[in-house]
Design a protein around this motif. Structure first.
Motif, PDB file in Angstrom:
ATOM      1  N   ASN A   1      85.784  60.814  14.094  1.00 54.08           N
ATOM      2  CA  ASN A   1      85.363  61.595  12.928  1.00 54.08           C
ATOM      3  C   ASN A   1      83.881  61.409  12.600  1.00 54.08           C
ATOM      4  O   ASN A   1      83.477  61.388  11.450  1.00 54.08           O
ATOM      5  N   THR A   2      83.075  61.271  13.628  1.00 53.13           N
ATOM      6  CA  THR A   2      81.629  61.146  13.439  1.00 53.13           C
ATOM      7  C   THR A   2      80.912  61.696  14.662  1.00 53.13           C
ATOM      8  O   THR A   2      81.384  61.526  15.802  1.00 53.13           O
ATOM      9  N   SER A   3      79.784  62.340  14.437  1.00 55.28           N
ATOM     10  CA  SER A   3      79.022  62.882  15.561  1.00 55.28           C
ATOM     11  C   SER A   3      78.429  61.769  16.423  1.00 55.28           C
ATOM     12  O   SER A   3      78.039  62.005  17.558  1.00 55.28           O
TER      13      SER A   3
END
Length: 248
Positions: free
Chosen positions: A82-84
């Motif tokens: 859930n993070t780039s």
């Protein structure tokens, strides 16, 4: 009188259908990520080359993208979701305590290569007396002496399922802990965290040589919350908290 055409412009949408303005939904430097190698289907848990990492990979599959799953040379898993910056974070976490870190998969793309090899798993050691010499950990000339470790009766050290009842996401880490040489210790942090310590020669020269002593300050410093020892060597010392009976 028609003065001109009316055009409505909507914010661009990310691949999962959410607006890009709502937050990053793609990997940083996504065009630099390696292509699928054909090693395995992303949903094939049994294809993960480290058996001890498969529980963690099962949990990883349920996490939202962007996400990344990394294996250290000894098979220890690390992942971020859930993070780039998922790939970078997973690699950094692995590199903090391990070597030979490689990306196994990101999102639903497996990039592991069949030519990659993991270190052979360490053999399990038989239970030893509570008083041990540091020479067993490569620190000759010094003795590691501790008072007898008393089992709490909560579980046997090999009962992974009992630990998983407390902290399901720590199961893979605990399975890895069971392969570590003595002396060793495993702690749980409030919430979702855990910490593993082993050997008499910590990276910090000022740290205590006994992992059972240094694990709490190390765990609490990292997680910034209270930690409790679950196991020392081959003995589970954890005692679940019980509420006191109400006073009359």
């Amino acid at each position: 009188v028609i003065m001109g055409d009316m055009i409505a412009i909507a914010a661009p949408k990310a691949p999962d259908g959410t607006h890009a303005r709502g937050g990053p939904r793609v990997h940083d430097k996504q065009f630099d990520l390696p292509a699928a190698t054909g090693f395995a289907n992303a949903a094939d848990v049994n294809a993960v080359p480290s058996p001890a990492a498969r529980t963690a990979y099962t949990e990883f599959l349920q996490k939202p993208a962007p996400k990344a799953f990394v294996l250290a040379s000894d098979g220890t898993p690390f992942w971020s979701s859930n993070t780039s910056a998922a790939v970078q974070r997973a690699m950094e976490r692995c590199g903090e305590r391990h070597t030979g870190c490689r990306l196994y998969a990101y999102d639903d793309v497996v990039v592991w290569k069949a030519t990659y090899a993991l270190d052979a798993p360490r053999p399990r050691r038989e239970a030893k007396p509570r008083t041990q010499t540091a020479a067993s950990s490569g620190d000759e000339g010094k003795a590691l002496v501790r008072t007898a470790v008393v089992a709490s009766g909560y579980a046997t050290v090999a009962d992974v399922a009992k630990l998983a009842e407390l902290r399901p996401q720590a199961r893979a880490a605990y399975e890895e802990f069971l392969t570590r040489p003595l002396p060793r210790a495993f702690a749980l942090a409030e919430g979702r965290g855990w910490w593993v310590s082993w050997g008499t020669r910590p990276k910090n020269p000022d740290a205590h040589p006994d992992p059972a002593v240094r694990i709490i300050p190390d765990c609490e410093q990292y997680h910034q919350r209270r930690c409790t020892i679950y196991a020392i060597d081959d003995v589970v010392v954890f005692q679940p908290e019980t509420k006191q009976a109400a006073q009359p």
